[in-house]
Design a protein around this motif. Structure first.
Motif, PDB file in Angstrom:
ATOM      1  N   ILE A  17       0.896  -1.327   0.145  1.00  0.00           N
ATOM      2  CA  ILE A  17      -0.106  -0.063  -0.090  1.00  0.00           C
ATOM      3  C   ILE A  17       0.716   1.305  -0.118  1.00  0.00           C
ATOM      4  O   ILE A  17       2.111   1.157   0.204  1.00  0.00           O
ATOM      5  CB  ILE A  17      -0.905   0.232   1.197  1.00  0.00           C
ATOM      6  CG1 ILE A  17      -0.129   0.064   2.453  1.00  0.00           C
ATOM      7  CG2 ILE A  17      -2.167  -1.010   1.067  1.00  0.00           C
ATOM      8  CD1 ILE A  17      -1.122   0.184   3.686  1.00  0.00           C
ATOM      9  N   VAL A  18       0.345   2.487  -0.383  1.00  0.00           N
ATOM     10  CA  VAL A  18       1.005   3.502  -0.371  1.00  0.00           C
ATOM     11  C   VAL A  18       0.841   4.523   0.762  1.00  0.00           C
ATOM     12  O   VAL A  18      -0.356   4.434   1.527  1.00  0.00           O
ATOM     13  CB  VAL A  18       0.619   4.584  -1.583  1.00  0.00           C
ATOM     14  CG1 VAL A  18       1.452   5.818  -1.788  1.00  0.00           C
ATOM     15  CG2 VAL A  18       0.589   3.901  -3.009  1.00  0.00           C
ATOM     16  N   THR A  20      -0.874   7.075   2.125  1.00  0.00           N
ATOM     17  CA  THR A  20      -1.681   8.196   1.860  1.00  0.00           C
ATOM     18  C   THR A  20      -1.992   8.935   3.242  1.00  0.00           C
ATOM     19  O   THR A  20      -2.384  10.180   3.262  1.00  0.00           O
ATOM     20  CB  THR A  20      -3.124   7.767   1.288  1.00  0.00           C
ATOM     21  OG1 THR A  20      -3.598   6.737   2.100  1.00  0.00           O
ATOM     22  CG2 THR A  20      -2.810   7.371  -0.183  1.00  0.00           C
ATOM     23  N   LYS A  23       0.280  11.808   3.751  1.00  0.00           N
ATOM     24  CA  LYS A  23      -0.192  13.150   2.755  1.00  0.00           C
ATOM     25  C   LYS A  23      -1.387  13.744   3.757  1.00  0.00           C
ATOM     26  O   LYS A  23      -1.636  15.034   3.887  1.00  0.00           O
ATOM     27  CB  LYS A  23      -0.790  12.630   1.395  1.00  0.00           C
ATOM     28  CG  LYS A  23      -1.376  13.531   0.619  1.00  0.00           C
ATOM     29  CD  LYS A  23      -1.652  13.219  -0.824  1.00  0.00           C
ATOM     30  CE  LYS A  23      -2.829  13.784  -1.326  1.00  0.00           C
ATOM     31  NZ  LYS A  23      -2.376  14.966  -2.154  1.00  0.00           N
ATOM     32  N   PHE A 131     -15.635   4.889  13.074  1.00  0.00           N
ATOM     33  CA  PHE A 131     -15.684   3.889  11.948  1.00  0.00           C
ATOM     34  C   PHE A 131     -15.086   2.684  12.005  1.00  0.00           C
ATOM     35  O   PHE A 131     -14.649   1.998  11.068  1.00  0.00           O
ATOM     36  CB  PHE A 131     -15.414   4.679  10.799  1.00  0.00           C
ATOM     37  CG  PHE A 131     -16.118   6.193  10.382  1.00  0.00           C
ATOM     38  CD1 PHE A 131     -17.512   5.785   9.825  1.00  0.00           C
ATOM     39  CD2 PHE A 131     -16.072   7.272  10.795  1.00  0.00           C
ATOM     40  CE1 PHE A 131     -18.364   7.047   9.768  1.00  0.00           C
ATOM     41  CE2 PHE A 131     -16.628   8.339  10.797  1.00  0.00           C
ATOM     42  CZ  PHE A 131     -18.072   8.136  10.054  1.00  0.00           C
ATOM     43  N   PHE A 154     -10.122   5.420   6.163  1.00  0.00           N
ATOM     44  CA  PHE A 154     -11.584   5.841   6.374  1.00  0.00           C
ATOM     45  C   PHE A 154     -11.767   5.692   8.039  1.00  0.00           C
ATOM     46  O   PHE A 154     -12.843   6.428   8.518  1.00  0.00           O
ATOM     47  CB  PHE A 154     -12.590   4.878   5.813  1.00  0.00           C
ATOM     48  CG  PHE A 154     -12.670   3.430   6.219  1.00  0.00           C
ATOM     49  CD1 PHE A 154     -11.746   2.636   5.708  1.00  0.00           C
ATOM     50  CD2 PHE A 154     -13.476   2.850   7.471  1.00  0.00           C
ATOM     51  CE1 PHE A 154     -11.578   1.006   6.140  1.00  0.00           C
ATOM     52  CE2 PHE A 154     -13.514   1.691   7.751  1.00  0.00           C
ATOM     53  CZ  PHE A 154     -12.415   0.772   7.125  1.00  0.00           C
TER      54      PHE A 154
ATOM     55  N   LEU B  12       6.206  16.696  -0.415  1.00  0.00           N
ATOM     56  CA  LEU B  12       5.705  15.604   0.312  1.00  0.00           C
ATOM     57  C   LEU B  12       5.405  15.865   1.576  1.00  0.00           C
ATOM     58  O   LEU B  12       4.358  15.440   2.140  1.00  0.00           O
ATOM     59  CB  LEU B  12       6.930  14.305   0.110  1.00  0.00           C
ATOM     60  CG  LEU B  12       7.007  13.709  -0.976  1.00  0.00           C
ATOM     61  CD1 LEU B  12       8.510  12.992  -0.930  1.00  0.00           C
ATOM     62  CD2 LEU B  12       6.015  12.483  -1.380  1.00  0.00           C
ATOM     63  N   GLY B  15       2.229  17.594   1.923  1.00  0.00           N
ATOM     64  CA  GLY B  15       1.038  16.670   1.590  1.00  0.00           C
ATOM     65  C   GLY B  15       0.536  16.873   0.157  1.00  0.00           C
ATOM     66  O   GLY B  15      -0.628  16.464  -0.233  1.00  0.00           O
ATOM     67  N   GLN B  16       1.566  17.823  -0.673  1.00  0.00           N
ATOM     68  CA  GLN B  16       1.035  18.060  -2.029  1.00  0.00           C
ATOM     69  C   GLN B  16       0.954  16.852  -3.081  1.00  0.00           C
ATOM     70  O   GLN B  16       0.335  16.650  -4.010  1.00  0.00           O
ATOM     71  CB  GLN B  16       1.749  19.062  -2.588  1.00  0.00           C
ATOM     72  CG  GLN B  16       1.416  20.554  -2.144  1.00  0.00           C
ATOM     73  CD  GLN B  16       2.572  21.589  -2.383  1.00  0.00           C
ATOM     74  OE1 GLN B  16       3.521  21.313  -2.615  1.00  0.00           O
ATOM     75  NE2 GLN B  16       2.027  22.748  -2.099  1.00  0.00           N
ATOM     76  N   ILE B  17       2.034  15.688  -2.702  1.00  0.00           N
ATOM     77  CA  ILE B  17       1.837  14.600  -3.248  1.00  0.00           C
ATOM     78  C   ILE B  17       2.273  13.209  -2.600  1.00  0.00           C
ATOM     79  O   ILE B  17       2.412  13.551  -1.315  1.00  0.00           O
ATOM     80  CB  ILE B  17       3.119  14.602  -4.515  1.00  0.00           C
ATOM     81  CG1 ILE B  17       4.408  14.769  -3.971  1.00  0.00           C
ATOM     82  CG2 ILE B  17       2.704  15.484  -5.451  1.00  0.00           C
ATOM     83  CD1 ILE B  17       5.668  14.669  -4.889  1.00  0.00           C
ATOM     84  N   VAL B  18       1.805  12.326  -3.031  1.00  0.00           N
ATOM     85  CA  VAL B  18       2.060  11.011  -1.964  1.00  0.00           C
ATOM     86  C   VAL B  18       3.308  10.192  -2.591  1.00  0.00           C
ATOM     87  O   VAL B  18       3.770  10.336  -3.648  1.00  0.00           O
ATOM     88  CB  VAL B  18       0.658   9.976  -2.377  1.00  0.00           C
ATOM     89  CG1 VAL B  18       0.860   8.908  -1.316  1.00  0.00           C
ATOM     90  CG2 VAL B  18      -0.454  10.812  -2.391  1.00  0.00           C
ATOM     91  N   ASN B  19       3.858   9.613  -1.513  1.00  0.00           N
ATOM     92  CA  ASN B  19       5.111   9.092  -1.966  1.00  0.00           C
ATOM     93  C   ASN B  19       5.026   7.702  -2.503  1.00  0.00           C
ATOM     94  O   ASN B  19       5.274   6.648  -2.107  1.00  0.00           O
ATOM     95  CB  ASN B  19       6.147   8.858  -0.566  1.00  0.00           C
ATOM     96  CG  ASN B  19       7.484   8.409  -0.765  1.00  0.00           C
ATOM     97  OD1 ASN B  19       7.742   8.356  -2.056  1.00  0.00           O
ATOM     98  ND2 ASN B  19       7.989   8.138   0.229  1.00  0.00           N
ATOM     99  N   THR B  20       4.597   7.590  -4.076  1.00  0.00           N
ATOM    100  CA  THR B  20       4.456   6.480  -4.575  1.00  0.00           C
ATOM    101  C   THR B  20       5.712   5.812  -5.042  1.00  0.00           C
ATOM    102  O   THR B  20       5.769   4.612  -5.309  1.00  0.00           O
ATOM    103  CB  THR B  20       3.661   6.737  -5.877  1.00  0.00           C
ATOM    104  OG1 THR B  20       4.121   7.649  -6.608  1.00  0.00           O
ATOM    105  CG2 THR B  20       2.288   7.189  -5.545  1.00  0.00           C
ATOM    106  N   LYS B  23       6.532   2.953  -2.733  1.00  0.00           N
ATOM    107  CA  LYS B  23       5.956   1.641  -3.123  1.00  0.00           C
ATOM    108  C   LYS B  23       6.547   1.028  -4.091  1.00  0.00           C
ATOM    109  O   LYS B  23       6.800  -0.186  -4.155  1.00  0.00           O
ATOM    110  CB  LYS B  23       4.445   2.211  -3.276  1.00  0.00           C
ATOM    111  CG  LYS B  23       3.313   0.996  -3.785  1.00  0.00           C
ATOM    112  CD  LYS B  23       2.240   1.325  -3.992  1.00  0.00           C
ATOM    113  CE  LYS B  23       1.390   0.406  -4.850  1.00  0.00           C
ATOM    114  NZ  LYS B  23       0.709  -0.525  -4.036  1.00  0.00           N
ATOM    115  N   SER B 389     -21.340   0.229   9.091  1.00  0.00           N
ATOM    116  CA  SER B 389     -20.325   1.377   8.987  1.00  0.00           C
ATOM    117  C   SER B 389     -21.093   2.428   8.470  1.00  0.00           C
ATOM    118  O   SER B 389     -22.428   2.642   8.646  1.00  0.00           O
ATOM    119  CB  SER B 389     -19.457   0.761   7.981  1.00  0.00           C
ATOM    120  OG  SER B 389     -18.297   1.505   7.600  1.00  0.00           O
TER     121      SER B 389
END
Lengths: 417, 417
Positions: A17-18, A20, A23, A131, A154, B12, B15-20, B23, B389
């Motif tokens: 997983i990334v 997120t 972020k 949640f 979530f 990063l 939080g402007q981009i995700v560290n893909t 991964k 949920s």
């Protein structure tokens, strides 16, 4: 206040997983005026986690952990922190009750390891999990603050927004307020948007204006710092005013809104009902509209007319139309929108038909899409799109264009009346 | 060999981009048999980057940097590393030539700061950048290997795959293979899954078995190490066999598949067509099915029957059924599934009706959901869910349960025939 975010989980180090969560938290912390200087990811290993905590304590005042609060044996964030801080883990009755209630409700058997999730650090403020089952925690120990949040976004995101954020703000010495506002744009590219407002971006250091693009949309984040929150907001207002003068026609909303949320707002305000006929999007427009609570007064329903048979049987599209013009045509889009509006007796009918790709269809290229919009007592309108992305991105953007054109129609209708 | 991935870039931390990139590299390194124990993100700040390098040198043999190789003033990864290792930066003629060629090609003027991109660490192996201007580097210094890669994923990924991977493999003495397989489960909770296979998780260190849960699903990742890739796979087979004996009935697939992808595979294999009547899910089931390319032979279409009117007009649900039992009822789900199957003349009809929440409806609690499945020439079946949920998570899970029950029906149908 300086913060470090430590994500715990071997699934991150394996690339499953990334991160997120980093972020999301970084954006939130920046808005709160908290500097984030490091993100760390460490596996489900107590020794390495302990070392990472020691390193973070050298360089941050606030350490936020995500993940490792689950019921299984490899979830050991709170055990490791308890050990590191020399604190006990105690059962939180409220958390235990809510876990028991959850299992009763879903009629599943609670296993012994689920009780582990109700254990919290002694002395911690418990952050309720609305949640999921694992409660969050916030604790002050010597010179540091520690916040423990669950891994699933979530669960983590609403917990931080509702409880975590407030707990941190209460500890901050608020001499400087950072306010920010995001303007959302659709129908204009990032490069063009930046060109239009280049002088504003370059000329100012407070407020700052930062563009960002994703999924066919652009945003501008205006951020202002001032000792008075009111003054920071006034500075943002002034910068926004200049931006709106130049590119206001493409701006559809603020902050976390979406094109669909704005569309639903407009429909509610006008008291209008809608029905959809979806070929290309196959239910995506209706499903996204129904994701908004309280939409049942607006959305009567629709059809997923993925085959010609469904177009004829469910939406009474004429066989001649399909034979002569094909399913991906202005004529078919117009009939779909008008007919679904009549069948469900709504104020508005909207239709989507096109070639998602990767292959072409009826001799039309992938990305060729027609949208039809029928408003009661008005001639039906159609809109042609030529999109160049992949199958699902084309479908998602089509839904966004549907909202975009629908909002313009609603505006022009309300202007006329 | 143990590795740490250091991503350099303030975007990063904001939080402007995700560290893909982390991964992507983690997956690649795991496949190569390199352990990744830490990811670090640090901003465009030489002091903090230098400290991060010193920390990484304490715990990793190989340090991979992404980002900070660009032409602007805040790109300083290679300058900081050069300073840290006491090495000079020298112009790489091949890199300079390719930068000059690039500017000729796009017919743009090369600026002075672009020349900075052709500087490399003295003694480094240069990794060509086929999709951008900044070359990558690989260097051995005392006990450590350092690899510098550009930040943009479309430059970094092909560079690593073509050049970086090979450079690392050449330095590894024994090529230990790490193989892994993810088993995907639905209909069993994470805690229960772990309880069932506890002895397998605890008893083994190679292969390892790691559970993970998200969005109502659970996965088990089985990872084995061996000098022979075949032997590692055989070890995984053996561990999987024991797991399947215990919880096989809940396992629906492997690795990156989804419940919907498996459902579509089964429908294709059986040559069956399907139609949907969606109240609660409002098109989500059909839209997700249509996200899979080539589904038009299977999915004829459906209706979004969000209102009673749509249920009566589009799916011919009897008024008496709605009056007597309500829309959220076994009876309504059964009629919806059977009628949409008949109307569109398909082999299967599936229906979803329920209370998404947050409010209750017809005296039924949020989370009360009925799924109907009608198979041609068989009595229609209904399934009751009680989900706990939020609104949209309930709707997403309902779609998953639809796939789950549908696959079970398809299995029992094919077993009978």
């Amino acid at each position: 206040m300086n913060a470090e975010i430590i994500a715990v989980g071997s699934e991150l180090l394996l690339g499953q997983i990334v991160n997120t969560n980093a972020k999301f938290l970084s954006i939130s912390l920046a808005e709160m005026g908290v500097n984030v200087f490091h993100h760390t990811v460490v596996g489900d290993n107590p020794q390495r986690l302990k070392k990472s905590i020691e390193i973070a304590e050298q360089r941050a005042d606030l350490i936020i952990f995500t993940g490792g609060l689950g019921p299984t044996k490899d979830d050991l964030t709170k055990e490791t922190i308890a050990n590191h801080l020399g604190r006990r883990l105690v059962t939180d009755e409220a958390a235990l009750n809510s876990i028991e209630a959850y299992f009763l409700k879903v009629n599943r058997q609670m296993t012994e390891n689920n009780k582990k999730q109700a254990l919290v650090l002694e002395g911690a403020t418990v952050l309720p999990n609305e949640f999921g089952m694992a409660p969050g925690m916030f604790i002050h120990n010597q010179n540091h603050y520690y916040m423990l949040l669950p891994g699933p976004p979530f669960e983590m995101e609403p917990m931080f927004t509702k409880y975590g954020r407030r707990a941190i703000l209460a500890k901050m010495d608020k001499r400087e307020h950072i306010e920010s506002r995001v303007l959302r744009f659709f129908g204009i590219g990032e490069a063009q948007l930046e060109t239009e407002i280049e002088s504003i971006i370059e000329g100012q250091s407070n407020p700052t204006v930062a563009p960002y693009a994703s999924d066919g949309e652009c945003t501008l984040r205006i951020t202002a710092k001032h000792q008075s929150s009111e003054e920071a907001l006034r500075m943002i207002d002034e910068t926004e005013r200049i931006i709106q003068e130049r590119v206001g026609e493409f701006c559809y909303g603020y902050n976390e809104t979406t094109l669909m949320m704005e569309t639903v707002k407009k429909l509610k305000r006008s008291g209008l009902t809608i029905a959809c006929a979806e070929s290309l999007t196959a239910g995506m427009f209706a499903a996204e509209m129904a994701s908004i609570s309280g939409v049942s007064n607006i959305l009567k329903g629709g059809v997923v007319c993925y085959s010609s048979e469904a177009k004829e049987k469910l939406v009474k599209v004429k066989k001649e139309t399909l034979d002569k013009y094909g399913a991906v045509s202005k004529e078919c889009a117009a009939e779909l929108a008008e007919n679904i509006r009549t069948i469900l007796d709504t104020d508005i009918g909207i239709s989507f038909t096109g070639v998602a790709g990767p292959d072409s269809l009826e001799g039309k290229e992938a990305g060729t899409i027609w949208i039809g919009i029928a408003v009661k007592n008005q001639p039906v309108k159609t809109f042609l799109l030529s999109l160049a992305s992949n199958r699902n991105s084309n479908r998602l953007r089509t839904v966004k264009y549907g909202c975009h054109y629908l909002m313009r129609e609603l505006e022009s209708t309300s202007n006329k009346s």
